[in-house]
Every structure is written in C-alpha cells, then in structure tokens.
Write a protein that holds these residues in place. Structure first.
Motif, PDB file in Angstrom:
ATOM      1  N   GLU A 912      67.383  68.485  20.047  1.00 20.78           N
ATOM      2  CA  GLU A 912      68.783  68.840  19.834  1.00 20.78           C
ATOM      3  C   GLU A 912      69.606  67.637  19.374  1.00 20.78           C
ATOM      4  O   GLU A 912      70.469  67.745  18.496  1.00 20.78           O
ATOM      5  CB  GLU A 912      69.374  69.434  21.118  1.00 20.78           C
ATOM      6  N   VAL A 913      69.341  66.463  19.975  1.00 17.22           N
ATOM      7  CA  VAL A 913      70.045  65.248  19.557  1.00 17.22           C
ATOM      8  C   VAL A 913      69.682  64.898  18.117  1.00 17.22           C
ATOM      9  O   VAL A 913      70.545  64.519  17.310  1.00 17.22           O
ATOM     10  CB  VAL A 913      69.704  64.083  20.505  1.00 17.22           C
ATOM     11  N   PHE A 914      68.416  65.037  17.783  1.00 13.79           N
ATOM     12  CA  PHE A 914      67.967  64.725  16.428  1.00 13.79           C
ATOM     13  C   PHE A 914      68.669  65.600  15.398  1.00 13.79           C
ATOM     14  O   PHE A 914      69.148  65.108  14.368  1.00 13.79           O
ATOM     15  CB  PHE A 914      66.451  64.913  16.346  1.00 13.79           C
ATOM     16  N   LEU A 919      70.976  64.214  12.239  1.00 17.91           N
ATOM     17  CA  LEU A 919      71.039  64.917  10.952  1.00 17.91           C
ATOM     18  C   LEU A 919      72.403  65.535  10.693  1.00 17.91           C
ATOM     19  O   LEU A 919      72.765  65.795   9.546  1.00 17.91           O
ATOM     20  CB  LEU A 919      69.967  66.016  10.895  1.00 17.91           C
ATOM     21  N   GLY A 920      73.156  65.805  11.772  1.00 13.63           N
ATOM     22  CA  GLY A 920      74.483  66.377  11.600  1.00 13.63           C
ATOM     23  C   GLY A 920      74.464  67.835  11.187  1.00 13.63           C
ATOM     24  O   GLY A 920      75.394  68.320  10.535  1.00 13.63           O
ATOM     25  N   LEU A 921      73.406  68.555  11.593  1.00 11.80           N
ATOM     26  CA  LEU A 921      73.301  69.972  11.246  1.00 11.80           C
ATOM     27  C   LEU A 921      73.742  70.834  12.423  1.00 11.80           C
ATOM     28  O   LEU A 921      73.555  70.463  13.586  1.00 11.80           O
ATOM     29  CB  LEU A 921      71.856  70.326  10.871  1.00 11.80           C
ATOM     30  N   PRO A 922      74.334  71.989  12.154  1.00 12.44           N
ATOM     31  CA  PRO A 922      74.721  72.882  13.255  1.00 12.44           C
ATOM     32  C   PRO A 922      73.490  73.529  13.884  1.00 12.44           C
ATOM     33  O   PRO A 922      72.495  73.806  13.210  1.00 12.44           O
ATOM     34  CB  PRO A 922      75.609  73.932  12.572  1.00 12.44           C
ATOM     35  N   ILE A 923      73.555  73.745  15.182  1.00  8.32           N
ATOM     36  CA  ILE A 923      72.466  74.414  15.897  1.00  8.32           C
ATOM     37  C   ILE A 923      72.907  75.838  16.203  1.00  8.32           C
ATOM     38  O   ILE A 923      73.933  76.054  16.862  1.00  8.32           O
ATOM     39  CB  ILE A 923      72.111  73.673  17.198  1.00  8.32           C
ATOM     40  N   ALA A 924      72.125  76.814  15.718  1.00 12.20           N
ATOM     41  CA  ALA A 924      72.470  78.216  15.961  1.00 12.20           C
ATOM     42  C   ALA A 924      72.316  78.531  17.437  1.00 12.20           C
ATOM     43  O   ALA A 924      71.377  78.088  18.090  1.00 12.20           O
ATOM     44  CB  ALA A 924      71.577  79.129  15.118  1.00 12.20           C
ATOM     45  N   LYS A 925      73.247  79.308  17.969  1.00 10.31           N
ATOM     46  CA  LYS A 925      73.182  79.698  19.380  1.00 10.31           C
ATOM     47  C   LYS A 925      72.088  80.727  19.555  1.00 10.31           C
ATOM     48  O   LYS A 925      71.932  81.608  18.747  1.00 10.31           O
ATOM     49  CB  LYS A 925      74.525  80.279  19.838  1.00 10.31           C
TER      50      LYS A 925
END
Length: 925
Positions: A912-914, A919-925
């Motif tokens: 998740e940190v990576f 990378l600055g990408l959104p993480i889908a819930k």
C-alpha cells in the motif's frame, strides 16, 4: 402464450434450426448421477428429465431427441418435479445462484428467483403437491430454509428460518402431500419437521421441531445415517430411511389442523420405533398412494404396505446403488390394456396364509449412482438399460479425421465412441487398470491413442478399440497430452512430470508396429501443449512443446535415436506472463506464424523460424484466460480466405474470427462447463465442436453457426470504431482528446519547441516516441515490451515490401495501445503478490520489503536500473530535486540515498505504501 397453449409432447415439434448464436448446444452426453432422474412420459413417448452440468435435459429416448433448458450459470445442485410432471424447479450454488421454475410442456422458464440464497446457493429443493409452493435450503454453513409462492411476482420468500449448525447439514427436503404447510428435512444425523402459517396480519411464521439425535442407545440397535424422509399416507406418521437398512417411524400426535397462530410446539413428534427392513443401506424412500417404496445400494426396489409388510421386490444383478426412482403417470392394466385414470396405483390381495401379493401397473425409471439408467416394465419385471455413462471425470475427447465419430474417455476407464451425426452409440471399452486422461486419432483415421492416469499409453484400432500392440509404460506420471504427426510416423506424449516421450512407427516382419524412441524432461513446470507441424523446406514432422516455464522447446526427430531425444532450440516466449496454449496460425500472409495465448488475456504471433514476437493482440476476455486453442477446420463450401479459431477458457467455449486484431466483436463465447472445461475437439468438417466437462462427467456437442459471428462482428463497427469504444469515454471522451494532445505535442517536440517557422502538421509520430506517449497516458511497459511494440510496427510490412516502417499514425497507435496495455488494467493484487514473494512479515504481521533490499532489487534483478535512472525516477515521484552535479543515491553525500530514504521512504515498505506514497496512484476501496 406458449405456456397457456402448451401440451405434453409438443416440445420436440419446435423448429430449433433458426438460432441467432454462433454456437448452439446440440446434444449433451452424460448426466449428473448424484441427482434424480424423472420420468415425464412413458409408453409410446418415453421422455426423461435429468441434469447435466448447468443444463436441464429433456430426453425423448425412443425418438432420440433432446431439448435443453438453459438458464443457470453454475452447476445445478438440486431439482424437483411437480406431481403432474409439468413444473420443474431447479437451483444451483455459486456466484449469482438462481432458482428457476420451468414449464416442461413448452420449455419456457416461467419464474426466475434471483438472490434467493446469495451467500452459497441452494442444496435442496422441493415442490408441494398442489405445485404452488417451493421450499429451499441453502448450502452454507449456517443454513436458511425458505418457503416461496413461486406463482407470485416477488423476490422475497413467504417465510424463512435459520438452522443451527448442530442440526447437521440438511441436504434433503420434502413436502407433506396432504398439507403444503408441512415439510420435513434431514441431514445424516438429524430430522427436522416444519410447519409454516400466514397470520391474519399477513406476516408469515415458520417453526421447526427437531427430533433428537438417534444413537445405538436410543433403540438398543444400530440406526445408521439418515438418507431420505417422507410423510406416511396415513397422515399421522413420517418415515426416515437409514444406511443400516432400517426405517425410523415418527408419530405425530397433534391433530392435522392448521392454527391461525403458530403454537410453541406445532407437533408432538416422537420416534416410536425403528423397523429393520433389510441389511443393505436404504438410499431412496418414497410414498406412492397406499404404498411405501424403497431403493437400496444393491439395486433392489421393494414395495411395502402401510404396515411396512413386504409386497414385492424388483431386482437385477446389473443394477448398482439406486439414486432415484421415478414412476410413470400412465397406468397399465395387468392384462396389457391402458386403464382409465380412476384405477388405483396397484392391485393387492391376500391369500390364505395372510401374505400380501401385488400387481403393479406403473412402469418406472431407476437411476443409479454409477451413472446408469434402467426402464422397468412392471408387467414383465424387465430391466431395460437405457443409458450408461461415465461415473468419473471426463477429461479426454477426440474427433475422427474423416468420419463423424467422436471418442470420449473417463477416469473410470470407460471409452465410448459415438456417431455424432446420428447421435448413436457405437462401441465402448472399459479399462480397469487406470483412467483415461487424453485421446488422439491419427491423421489416417486407423488408430486411436489413449494416455492414462498411471502413465501408460495404448494404441487402439479405431473400429474395435482393441489394442494393436502391447501398452507402453514410459511415463512416470499421468499422461496429459498425446498427438500424432501429420504422416502418422510419430506419436508424442507429455506427462505431469514435465516429460515429453516420443514413439515411432517401424516395420517388423513386413507389418507396421510401434516402439518407444526416446523421452526427455524438457520442462521444469507443467507442459501446456505438444504440437506437431511440418518443416517448411521438407515434408518431415516438426515437434514443439510449450510449458508454464515459458519455454518453447523444439525437437529434432530425424537426429533422435533410441533413448536420446535431440533438442534443436529452446526459446523463452514471455517475460512475465505465462503461455497457456499454442497453435499453428493459418497462412494469411507471406510470413508464417504460430499463435500463443497467455494468462494475461494476450495472444501473440511468433515467426515460426526466428521465434521472434511479431504481434501482440488483445484476446477474448470472458472471465478467464484461454486454456486451449485450435484452428477450426474449413467446410468444403467455405471461403478459402476465411479462418476461425476455436478456444476454451476455464468454463466457456468460443469462436474467434481470424486474423486476430484485438477487435472484441470478432469473438463470442458461451458457458459450457461451469466447474471447468477440460478439453475440446472439432469435427473434421468444422461443423461441430465437442467440449469435455471434467469432473462434471459430461461432454457436449455444439453446432457452429459462422454467419451469426460474422454478423455480430459487422454490427460492432468497422475500422477503428470497435477500438474507440475500448477507450475510456470513447471517441468523444476526455481520454481521446488527451491522447490527441500528446500526439501533437510529440510532433512539436520532434520539430523543435523554440522554432518560429511554420509547423508541418502530420498524422504520424516517430517510432522512438511510442514509449513516451504510452507512459503519458498511463501505460508503463517494460523495456522488453517497448522493444516488442517498436519491432511490431517497424517490421509490419517487411515481409511484403522489404522496407521498415519508421513512423506510426494515431489510428495504429490506438490499436497498439489497446492490444499491449494490461487487459484488466492496473491491479493491486498483482503488486500484493509480488510483495508476498519478495517480502517478509514484520512485527505487526504485515508483508513488507526492507527499503535497502527494495533499492537493491531494482538495480540488480530483472530489467536492472542504473543508479542514475533510479535516482531520477525516485526524485520525480517524490518531488525532490538533486543538487547540481550529484546523484541523490550517492551514498557519500549526506543528502543522498540515506537522506532521501529516511525523509521520504519508510524503512519498511508495504504494498500500500509503495502504490500510494511512492507511485502516487489511488488505491481502489
């Protein structure tokens, strides 16, 4: 409507040739022997109903016709039929489980209940005597019982209740024929009685009164496990059969009246006695009018009166454990005439010794757990076997190269050959030593080779199925693939131990025979394909094998000698994806290719000589990757330039128009085996496809309708229209406009940003700019993928013109992007899997990678990054700027790597940190 006007027998008078689908189910071979078989009609029209996988089959035995009720997407887990044999209710378990009620007269689904038991689906179902109500039991750990008025358009049950886990897994349920408000269910150890009512306020209530667990101490005897339960026709008792050959008799004390409000104890139910009927386990228990009927593991059907006195026995030494009994609705006079419907089900009388005799006047259908059906004519006690199918997994299937013959092999050792044009069973053989895993006809059609689960290989005569030589035993594990060369001189096999074995045809004493040539452990992961071809400069066979280790291995058969198989080439086909299947591509251009499909939904064309990847294309995306592919043989009337590809995924069979170009409208797929398709074969004329269902114990025949697929492709649009629709927002969307901007910006950069001369607006950009634009729009290819993309465009016309392409237009760029980008987008699961492999568990239990190890991996493993490249990437991602003349990763500089990692990157990196922080990408819930 069709239902209102439907009559018995009209189902098979329907015209079924005008289908609009590219593939149409034509015949189903085999059935689910763990579910009941029902007799719908008897006499001149002998019609049965049974389940095969996710299909309900209505089979006219004498007319040799089938009608298929299709609507389930999962394997059907249970079914029931109304007393008049008109209404059929089926249910399944799995994702999006359904309950469907069918009209067996017209074949119309009259009611579909969605999300009845959304967690786990249904494991048991029953229909009331008046055909108004259904009761279902869910398949979950915590079971739910629901009562449905299926004639009402509501998605909610009339009432429901949850069962406690200590009741055991309830897997059988039946209504009281004399009272639709009562039903009984049982597990292996517990029986539950239910009563449901509707109060004046229209609220439904249900309650269950559980009978205690029966043990040997209860009745001072061994009771066994429960099998099935029924209500006695006297309406004051119920019966339960057991595996010890006994019947438990339940007395219900309360009067049979329905109260307005549900009392605390609806019935005083007591197990009064256990009657020992026989030694053999009872598997089926039914009540028919004034008769109790049992079936057992020895294939005996016994009839008893209300006092459980034996009336008559029907048995045959060929009958296995009985799974179901279904009686005809047609009554027969003992003298042979057809009586009217007022006649009783049976005629009984007593002789001077007070024994009871019986004359039964209904024929019945027996189905056994070893996948055999019998028709029993009660006037002659004649057991007629009407079907014997595979009782274990069907993994092997092959079509004859010249005749309309299909062979199917099962893990139970049964090999059957059918004439698929007339749908007639021709010949069979049972192998008792091992199960059949794969089959292949030789190109001349004289031989049928079979690979077995014990590693043995048989070569059989096509007509008699007798062995033409001694079996071969050179594989140490189950044989998974088997194939003949085009000239029938070689036979190759692959096994689960990753070995390839080759057999050769030789002349001995003037006659042909086969001998073992050599074997080789060619791969270190499972072999996905063995493929014979023909060398372009000769007519000699060419042999390839493809494994999950990404290796394509080619063998030199001419140079191979006894016990030494020569390898000419080993080529790695993929960088990260796993190749799953392989086929020779039709000669559609001057260049020759073979086609592969991988687990990332990509299809790739490789030059047959150089093994260079020439094209990457988006393959069919129907829930799972392609498992096996084959070019569809052309019919004599087909266009010689028109070719099609047949494929199977995990659970579907499909067709693809060639040449492959990534257009999704050129492909179509249909569910064939929800629990997994194990193999497929095509008829020699390309008119039929056969799919094997593995553990479903069935295989299916599909009729090919190519004009329907061509029409679907035409309606999907021409040129770039299908590809525009694959872009986010389509042709008019923001993404396309952004892509156009990048395209023109690259032209500005290539001409120089600061020049003042007139610009030369072009529709093309240089090939070397492809990676920049790809990354700008969110696709981040590896260096190898970049090389493949550029080479794909550069050499696209080389075989025809001898010239290299140096630029690409917007339309071709869109196709390139669609075909090369990840088919399912960026996936968090992919990164999490990488951390599972590369990381370790920290004190909190999270899977992490040490920051130092992370930087070292990027510089030392895979496509290695230089120190400067890594510094530039991290600085750009983290928004830092290095001091002039220094690298941020210069460990001698206090503001270098240590400072950067300490300030911006934690000591331990999670997935998740990576993704989010680096990378600055959104993480889908």
């Amino acid at each position: 409507s069709l239902v209102w006007a439907a009559m018995p027998g009209m189902l098979f008078r329907k015209n079924r040739d005008s289908s609009l689908h590219p593939l149409n189910l034509s015949w189903v071979f085999g059935y689910n022997s763990s579910l009941a078989v029902h007799s719908l009609m008897d006499g001149e029209d002998r019609v049965l109903l049974y389940v095969s996988s996710h299909i309900v089959v209505i089979h006219d035995i004498l007319g040799n016709k089938q009608y298929h009720l299709q609507g389930h997407t999962n394997v059907i887990s249970c079914l029931c039929v109304s007393e008049d044999k008109r209404w059929v209710a089926t249910a399944d378990r799995g994702p999006d489980a359904l309950i469907i009620v069918w009209d067996s007269y017209s074949g119309v689904p009259v009611r579909t209940i969605f999300e009845s038991h959304p967690e786990d689906g249904v494991c048991a179902i029953a229909i009331s005597q008046d055909a108004k109500y259904l009761v279902t039991i869910s398949a979950g750990t915590v079971q739910k019982v629901c009562v449905w008025r299926w004639t009402l358009p509501t998605e909610k049950p009339m009432c429901s209740t949850e069962l406690k886990p200590e009741f055991g897994h309830q897997d059988y349920v039946v209504f009281n024929p004399q009272n639709p408000h009562e039903f009984v269910s049982n597990s292996k150890t517990q029986v539950i009685f239910y009563l449901w009512v509707i109060s004046p306020s229209l609220h439904s209530h249900t309650d269950e009164n559980m009978a205690w667990l029966l043990s040997p101490q209860t009745f001072k005897c061994l009771v066994g496990q429960f099998s099935q339960s029924v209500f006695h026709f006297n309406n004051t008792q119920a019966l339960t059969g057991t595996s010890a050959g006994k019947l438990v008799v339940w007395d219900m004390d309360n009067p049979r009246t329905l109260p307005e409000e549900l009392p605390a104890k609806p019935h005083g139910i007591t197990a009064t006695k256990v009657v020992s009927m026989q030694k053999e386990s009872l598997t089926v228990l039914q009540v028919l009018e004034s008769c109790v009927v049992t079936g057992d593991v020895k294939g005996q059907v016994k009839f008893y009166d209300g006092q459980l006195r034996l009336l008559t026995i029907y048995s045959h030494d060929k009958v296995g454990p009985i799974q179901s009994i279904s009686f005809s609705t047609i009554l027969r006079d003992p003298l042979g005439a057809l009586p009217d419907s007022s006649q009783p089900f049976l005629t009984s009388w007593s002789d001077s010794s007070n024994s009871v005799s019986l004359t039964l006047n209904r024929n019945f259908i027996l189905s056994t757990s070893d996948a055999t059906m019998f028709h029993v004519a009660t006037d002659s006690t004649n057991f007629e076997r009407i079907m014997k199918e595979a009782k274990k997994a069907v993994n092997a299937i092959a079509c004859h190269p010249q005749e309309p013959l299909v062979a199917a092999g099962s893990h139970c050792g049964l090999l059957k050959v059918w004439d698929y044009k007339e749908t007639q069973y021709l010949v069979s053989r049972i192998f008792t030593e091992a199960g059949i895993q794969c089959l292949s006809y030789d190109p001349e059609g004289y031989l049928l080779a079979a690979g077995f689960t014990d590693g043995s290989v048989y070569i059989l005569d096509t007509i008699s199925l007798q062995s033409i030589c001694e079996k071969f035993q050179f594989s140490q594990g189950p044989v998974t693939h088997i194939s003949f060369s085009h000239d029938s001189k070689y036979l190759a096999t692959a096994d689960e131990n990753h070995s390839v074995t080759v057999y050769k045809r030789v002349l001995q004493n003037g006659s042909r025979c086969w001998e073992h040539l050599a074997g080789l452990d060619s791969h270190y992961k499972p072999i996905r394909n063995i493929l014979f071809g023909v060398h372009s400069d000769s007519n000699e066979p060419r042999l390839l094998s493809l494994g999950e280790d990404r290796q394509l291995v080619e063998y030199d058969l001419n140079s191979s000698i006894k016990d030494h198989l020569v390898v000419t080439h080993r080529d790695r086909l993929e960088q990260a994806a796993v190749p799953l299947c392989l086929a020779w591509y039709p000669q559609l251009s001057t260049e020759s290719f073979f086609l592969t499909a991988n687990n990332c939904y990509k299809m790739k064309l490789y030059n047959t000589t150089t093994k260079m990847c020439r094209k990457t294309l988006l393959g069919p995306t129907y829930g799972s990757p392609l498992e096996k592919i084959q070019i569809l043989p052309r019919t004599s009337s087909a266009d010689p330039q028109q070719h099609y590809l047949v494929y199977i995924t995990k659970d579907k069979v499909g067709l693809q128009i060639l040449p492959v170009d990534g257009n999704p409208h050129k492909s179509s797929a249909f569910i064939c085996h929800p629990d997994g398709a194990s193999d497929f074969a095509t008829s020699h004329d390309g008119r039929y496809i056969f799919t094997a269902g593995g553990k479903e114990r069935t295989f299916m025949k599909w009729k090919v309708n190519l004009p329907a697929l061509d029409a679907a492709a035409f309606l999907g649009g021409e040129d770039l229209i299908p590809f525009y629709n694959l872009l986010n927002g389509g042709r008019e969307g923001e993404f396309f406009r952004e892509l156009e901007d990048y395209f023109y910006y690259v032209q500005l950069c290539s001409q120089g940003i600061d020049i003042m001369e007139n610009r030369q607006v072009s529709t093309h950009i240089p090939l070397e700019e492809i990676p920049s634009v790809m990354r700008a729009i969110g696709f981040y290819p590896s260096e190898e993928e970049i090389e493949e993309m550029i080479n794909e465009v550069k050499f696209s016309k080389y075989a025809d013109t001898g010239e290299q392409v140096t630029k690409i237009n917007l339309g071709d760029f869109i196709k390139l992007y669609i075909n090369h980008r990840p088919a399912l987008g960026l996936s968090m699961k992919t990164i999490q899997r990488a951390f599972q492999v590369l990381g370790y568990h920290n004190e909190k239990g999270d899977k992490v990678i040490d920051t130092g190890d992370f930087l070292s991996l990027l510089q030392c493993r895979g496509e290695q990054m230089t120190e400067d490249e890594l510094a530039e990437c991290l600085i750009t991602l983290l928004g830092r700027r290095p001091r002039e003349g220094r690298s941020e990763l210069d460990t001698c500089d206090p503001t270098g790597a240590a400072a950067l990692t300490e300030e911006e990157i934690p000591a331990e990196i999670t997935a998740e940190v990576f993704v989010a922080d680096i990378l600055g990408l959104p993480i889908a819930k």
